[in-house]
Write an enzyme that holds these catalytic residues in place. Structure first.
Site, PDB file in Angstrom:
ATOM      1  N   LEU A 106       0.833  -1.213   0.000  1.00  0.00           N
ATOM      2  CA  LEU A 106       0.000   0.000   0.000  1.00  0.00           C
ATOM      3  C   LEU A 106       0.865   1.259   0.000  1.00  0.00           C
ATOM      4  O   LEU A 106       0.607   2.209  -0.750  1.00  0.00           O
ATOM      5  CB  LEU A 106      -0.929  -0.008   1.214  1.00  0.00           C
ATOM      6  CG  LEU A 106      -2.107  -0.991   1.162  1.00  0.00           C
ATOM      7  CD1 LEU A 106      -2.703  -1.174   2.550  1.00  0.00           C
ATOM      8  CD2 LEU A 106      -3.186  -0.496   0.189  1.00  0.00           C
ATOM      9  N   GLN A 146       2.503   1.835  -3.407  1.00  0.00           N
ATOM     10  CA  GLN A 146       1.566   2.314  -4.424  1.00  0.00           C
ATOM     11  C   GLN A 146       1.083   3.728  -4.121  1.00  0.00           C
ATOM     12  O   GLN A 146       0.927   4.552  -5.026  1.00  0.00           O
ATOM     13  CB  GLN A 146       0.367   1.367  -4.516  1.00  0.00           C
ATOM     14  CG  GLN A 146      -0.722   1.812  -5.483  1.00  0.00           C
ATOM     15  CD  GLN A 146      -0.245   1.935  -6.916  1.00  0.00           C
ATOM     16  OE1 GLN A 146       0.690   1.259  -7.325  1.00  0.00           O
ATOM     17  NE2 GLN A 146      -0.886   2.802  -7.692  1.00  0.00           N
ATOM     18  N   GLU A 147       0.840   4.028  -2.865  1.00  0.00           N
ATOM     19  CA  GLU A 147       0.269   5.327  -2.503  1.00  0.00           C
ATOM     20  C   GLU A 147       1.268   6.475  -2.660  1.00  0.00           C
ATOM     21  O   GLU A 147       0.907   7.538  -3.161  1.00  0.00           O
ATOM     22  CB  GLU A 147      -0.239   5.288  -1.052  1.00  0.00           C
ATOM     23  CG  GLU A 147      -1.532   4.512  -0.860  1.00  0.00           C
ATOM     24  CD  GLU A 147      -2.738   5.219  -1.438  1.00  0.00           C
ATOM     25  OE1 GLU A 147      -2.646   6.435  -1.732  1.00  0.00           O
ATOM     26  OE2 GLU A 147      -3.779   4.565  -1.615  1.00  0.00           O
ATOM     27  N   SER A 148       2.501   6.284  -2.223  1.00  0.00           N
ATOM     28  CA  SER A 148       3.424   7.424  -2.146  1.00  0.00           C
ATOM     29  C   SER A 148       4.812   7.131  -2.689  1.00  0.00           C
ATOM     30  O   SER A 148       5.664   8.022  -2.671  1.00  0.00           O
ATOM     31  CB  SER A 148       3.559   7.873  -0.688  1.00  0.00           C
ATOM     32  OG  SER A 148       4.215   6.862   0.069  1.00  0.00           O
ATOM     33  N   TYR A 193      -4.575  -0.019  -9.489  1.00  0.00           N
ATOM     34  CA  TYR A 193      -4.188   0.104  -8.084  1.00  0.00           C
ATOM     35  C   TYR A 193      -4.221  -1.256  -7.400  1.00  0.00           C
ATOM     36  O   TYR A 193      -3.261  -1.665  -6.722  1.00  0.00           O
ATOM     37  CB  TYR A 193      -5.140   1.080  -7.390  1.00  0.00           C
ATOM     38  CG  TYR A 193      -4.851   1.330  -5.938  1.00  0.00           C
ATOM     39  CD1 TYR A 193      -4.098   2.426  -5.540  1.00  0.00           C
ATOM     40  CD2 TYR A 193      -5.346   0.487  -4.947  1.00  0.00           C
ATOM     41  CE1 TYR A 193      -3.830   2.669  -4.203  1.00  0.00           C
ATOM     42  CE2 TYR A 193      -5.086   0.717  -3.603  1.00  0.00           C
ATOM     43  CZ  TYR A 193      -4.330   1.813  -3.234  1.00  0.00           C
ATOM     44  OH  TYR A 193      -4.067   2.038  -1.909  1.00  0.00           O
TER      45      TYR A 193
END
Length: 636
Positions: free
Chosen positions: A493, A496-498, A604
């Site tokens: 996570l 992928q997020e940051s 995502y």
């Protein structure tokens, strides 16, 4: 004083006295002197600035300092030209040129503007260039360019107003051009621009444009036959109304379109584009009419070909899936995504050995689909970790080049945004091999996000330590343990997020490693019985990882432990995911993921799942199997 003279003055002594203070050439002193001189760039104190800045001629940020002073002293033409010549390879040359060209335009120095103009991606400067061309007498060239700049649905920069006004007053602006921009503006939902363009039409056409605006705002008006007649323009209005209506009432839009499209004058291109959009809308809505509608299209693009496969998957009609896959281009068929579905359809239709052969080949791909294929034939995951190989001093050599010394100094001065802009500028000058070295340099500087993106620009994907850093390992493990989660999923996570950037901030305001919105953070703090410590606390890794892990576990509980649903909800919101659940009967998880309506969320979910598999290898675990995380999706 001429800039070249300022640069040369350093040759005559390494120490210069300023206000009674001796300035040394140590880096720490240079940084202090730079900050002091920088403050002077906005002050009317040229003599002191020149004296102090001359001590910094060998400091990496000297061109940046001179740029800041010159952009506040744009009348000094000789100094500006000297800078543009001396530092033409620097990022600041283009920035200064653009600022100076605006100054020349404001002062109507058109011949100079034309002489020093260099084309770039600035529409404002392009408009000013052609206005300068118009003013010095080449009106036809300027108006031809103006027609191109006119034909957009967006509002152009204010610098374009004089040129476009000249076009509006000339015979070159035909009614067809006016209608073209009116329609483009409405397609962009730019109603203020459409209203402005409307007033350039003659009175009968203004009335027709008014009808078009009314239908844009209230598409159901197309049901009233009084609004429509029998010419091509009215056919465009009808098609636009259908397109708008489909966003809020797809069934009604299709019903009206199918019943009335043959009674209006609609050109074939408009009709085919609308048929395509309606078919795609059905597919994204998971409507069982989607496959037949897509199958009837005369004109298709890559999106339509792909959604035809997805529509067949939603039917779980494997004969249709196979047919739809044959409709993909050869290049599209080679993608891991469609190779996976090829194998699935072969096996589902009885061609087991052929399907397993496709799975076997696909299992050598490090991706969600490659990992799914590996599980299908019980093979280990293929990771292919091959770190970037460099010569012994390659990293040091790159760090000592002018551009990267500038980056390093900007980082030292906590100018992160400016440092990143300089970094991307510097990369453009490098070979592919040098970009790979630059990625390793960013990794050494603990710039994880920059390192990852840089390696992508080098088109190199196999250095797993660089692409999947283990920063914040202890925080991830401890919070994963508290929430009874595998730490590899939390890392997936975060990645992928940051891209592991603790200071990441999205356009909508999500913050930190796990991109938490402030309102969500406040709610999580309440749920944890903790005091909320303001929005910026989300940039603190300890806080962000704790809140993000807690939030993901909440979503996992809400969706009955289904990892993919929780991941989709983390990206698109739980309410949307509920709408995407099947109405009746269960859907295999791989089909549900493939048919997520949003491309971003589809990508995502597959990315987080594949990253989790890679991260479990990075942290030396072997607990996750991707197919065991993906049980059937049931109705809500």
């Amino acid at each position: 004083m001429n800039i070249k003279c300022v640069s040369v003055s350093l040759l005559f002594g390494s120490l210069i006295f300023f206000s009674g203070t001796v300035f040394s050439n140590t880096v720490d002193q240079q940084r202090q002197d730079f900050l002091l001189a920088e403050k002077m760039t906005n002050q009317d104190n040229e003599g002191d600035f020149v004296t102090l800045s001359s001590t910094l001629a060998d400091y990496p940020l000297y061109p940046y300092l001179q740029y800041q002073w010159l952009k506040n002293n744009l009348s000094k033409t000789d100094n500006i030209l000297a800078f543009l010549s001396t530092y033409k390879e620097s990022r600041y040359a283009d920035l200064l040129r653009s600022t100076w060209l605006n100054y020349l335009a404001d002062n109507e120095r058109w011949l100079e503007f034309i002489h020093y103009y260099q084309a770039n991606d600035s529409t404002a400067l392009e408009c000013q260039f052609y206005w300068a061309t118009y003013k010095v007498g080449d009106q036809q060239l300027a108006l031809n360019a103006a027609k191109r700049l006119w034909a957009v649905g967006d509002t152009q920069p204010k610098e374009c107003d004089p040129l476009l006004s000249a076009l509006a007053l000339s015979p070159a602006l035909t009614p067809d051009l006016i209608w073209q921009r009116f329609e483009l503006a409405l397609k962009k939902d730019n109603k203020s621009l459409a209203s402005y363009v409307q007033h350039l039409l003659n009175k009968p056409d203004q009335d027709l444009a008014e009808i078009w605006l009314q239908i844009h705002n209230k598409p159901t008006l197309i049901q009233d036959s009084l609004f429509l007649g029998g010419n091509e323009r009215q056919g465009h209005i009808f098609a636009h109304g259908i397109d708008r209506m489909a966003k809020s009432d797809l069934d009604l839009a299709i019903t009206i379109w199918d019943s009335r499209k043959h009674n209006l004058v609609i050109d074939s291109q408009t009709a085919r584009q609308l048929e395509l959009r309606l078919a795609l809308a059905l597919a994204r809505a998971r409507d069982n009419r989607a496959y037949d509608r897509l199958n009837q299209l005369v004109t298709v693009d890559a999106e339509a070909r792909e959604w035809k496969v997805r529509a067949a998957l939603l039917e779980q009609n494997w004969q249709h899936v196979g047919l739809a896959l044959t409709g993909l281009s050869f290049e599209e068929q080679q993608a891991p995504q469609w190779q996976y579905w090829q194998a699935r359809s072969l096996i589902e239709t009885g061609n087991v050995l052929q399907g397993q052969s496709v799975y076997n080949q696909l299992s050598q791909d490090r991706s969600f689909y490659g990992f799914m294929a590996a599980d299908a034939i019980n093979k280990p995951y293929f990771l292919a970790d091959k770190p970037v190989v460099m010569a012994g001093n390659a990293l040091e050599k790159l760090a000592q080049t002018t551009d990267f010394k500038v980056v390093h100094e900007l980082i030292a001065l906590d100018r992160d945004l400016e440092a990143k802009r300089q970094w991307w500028f510097a990369l453009k000058k490098l070979s592919k091999e040098q970009v790979m070295i630059a990625a390793k340099l960013a990794e050494q500087w603990q710039w994880d996000q920059v390192a990852i993106i840089t390696l992508v620009k080098a088109d190199y994907w196999d250095d797993l330590a660089l692409r999947f850093p283990l920063r914040y390992l202890s925080q991830v493990q401890s919070n994963a343990d508290k929430q009874d989660l595998d730490p590899a999923i939390i890392f997936g996570l975060i990645r992928q997020e940051s891209m592991v950037d603790k200071d990441a901030k999205s356009a909508v305001g999500a913050r930190g490693l796990m991109q938490i919105m402030p309102a969500t953070g406040q709610q999580i703090a309440r749920n944890l019985n903790e005091p909320w410590q303001a929005e910026n606390s989300l940039f603190v890794p300890d806080v962000n990882i704790k809140y993000g892990t807690f939030y993901y576990k909440q979503l996992l509980n809400r969706f009955d432990g289904h990892f993919a649903l929780a991941m989709a909800a983390y990206n698109a919101g739980p309410n949307r995911v509920v709408k995407w659940l099947p109405v009746e009967g269960s859907v295999p998880a791989d089909i549900w993921i493939e048919t997520i309506p949003y491309k971003e969320t589809r990508k995502y979910v597959t990315s987080v799942l594949s990253y989790a598999i890679i991260y479990q290898q990075r942290i030396q675990r072997n607990a996750l199997k991707i197919t065991k995380m993906l049980f059937d999706v049931r109705p809500h």
